[in-house]
Write a protein that holds these residues in place. Structure first.
Motif, PDB file in Angstrom:
ATOM      1  N   SER A 122       0.847  -1.196   0.000  1.00 33.77           N
ATOM      2  CA  SER A 122       0.000   0.000   0.000  1.00 33.77           C
ATOM      3  C   SER A 122       0.881   1.243   0.000  1.00 33.77           C
ATOM      4  O   SER A 122       2.085   1.166   0.255  1.00 33.77           O
ATOM      5  N   ASN A 202      -6.233   1.137   3.993  1.00 30.27           N
ATOM      6  CA  ASN A 202      -5.073   1.255   3.103  1.00 30.27           C
ATOM      7  C   ASN A 202      -5.497   1.918   1.807  1.00 30.27           C
ATOM      8  O   ASN A 202      -6.596   1.649   1.298  1.00 30.27           O
ATOM      9  N   LYS A 204      -4.095   2.496  -2.233  1.00 26.87           N
ATOM     10  CA  LYS A 204      -3.138   2.058  -3.245  1.00 26.87           C
ATOM     11  C   LYS A 204      -3.108   3.058  -4.396  1.00 26.87           C
ATOM     12  O   LYS A 204      -4.019   3.868  -4.561  1.00 26.87           O
TER      13      LYS A 204
END
Length: 206
Positions: A122, A202, A204
């Motif tokens: 991440s 998280n 990305k």
């Protein structure tokens, strides 16, 4: 006079969730976390098998914004916070976006803790805090250079924050903390008699 500079900064973002996006009712969010925890049999089983104290939806549910609209509002607010943090970090995103990859609930009862860890694969990780009773544990952040310090003496007690090996941040309910996903962190034991509830996530690069 010598020129002494601080290099290779580790940034930590701390704000109120309500600073961006739609207003999120914290009482409703708390009730939603408990409701999901009560119904999530797969998550309960995973916690029992893995010895996780309390409850987390990390390994069981990937669709919180679909299940409860309030989590969709949380993500909208987080999107704006993450964009602001990415700007501060001066990331060149090359026209692409940072998007939420995972979002999960954590309910830590008295005596519960979450050991030191990072979030591989991440870019930005963080937590928004839902219920933080008096006396509950702060977030513990570790200097990423610590394994390489080898024979270095310990720091003086009360040294400057940027020189500490560990920094403790005590957020309040309604706060959001963001950090780069490689930063090692942990939640020490909850010493409060009441549950410590948070929602972690998280982001990305997509």
């Amino acid at each position: 006079m010598p020129d002494i500079r601080s290099l290779f900064a580790t940034r930590l973002y701390h704000a109120k969730l309500s600073d961006h996006g739609p207003a999120v009712d914290n009482k409703e969010l708390t009730a939603s976390c408990y409701s999901i925890a009560e119904d999530d049999e797969a998550g309960q089983e995973w916690c029992e098998t893995e010895g996780y104290p309390g409850y987390t939806s990390y390994a069981s549910l990937t669709d919180l914004p679909w299940r409860f609209p309030i989590f969709a509002d949380v993500v909208k607010a987080l999107d704006a916070h993450v964009a602001a943090f990415a700007k501060d970090l001066e990331f060149d995103l090359d026209g692409r976006a940072l998007v939420v990859e995972d979002i999960w609930i954590n309910v830590l009862p008295e005596g519960g803790s979450h050991g030191s860890h990072i979030h591989p694969h991440s870019v930005i990780s963080g937590t928004t805090y839902v219920k933080m009773p008096g006396g509950t544990s702060a977030l513990k952040l570790e200097d990423p250079r610590l394994p390489m310090m080898m024979a270095a003496p310990v720091r003086n007690k009360g040294c400057r924050e940027e020189l500490k090996s560990f920094v403790y941040v005590a957020p309040e309910a309604g706060d959001v903390l963001l950090w780069e996903s490689w930063l090692r962190h942990e939640v020490p034991m909850n010493m409060a008699e009441d549950d410590r509830i948070s929602v972690s996530f998280n982001y990305k690069w997509e």
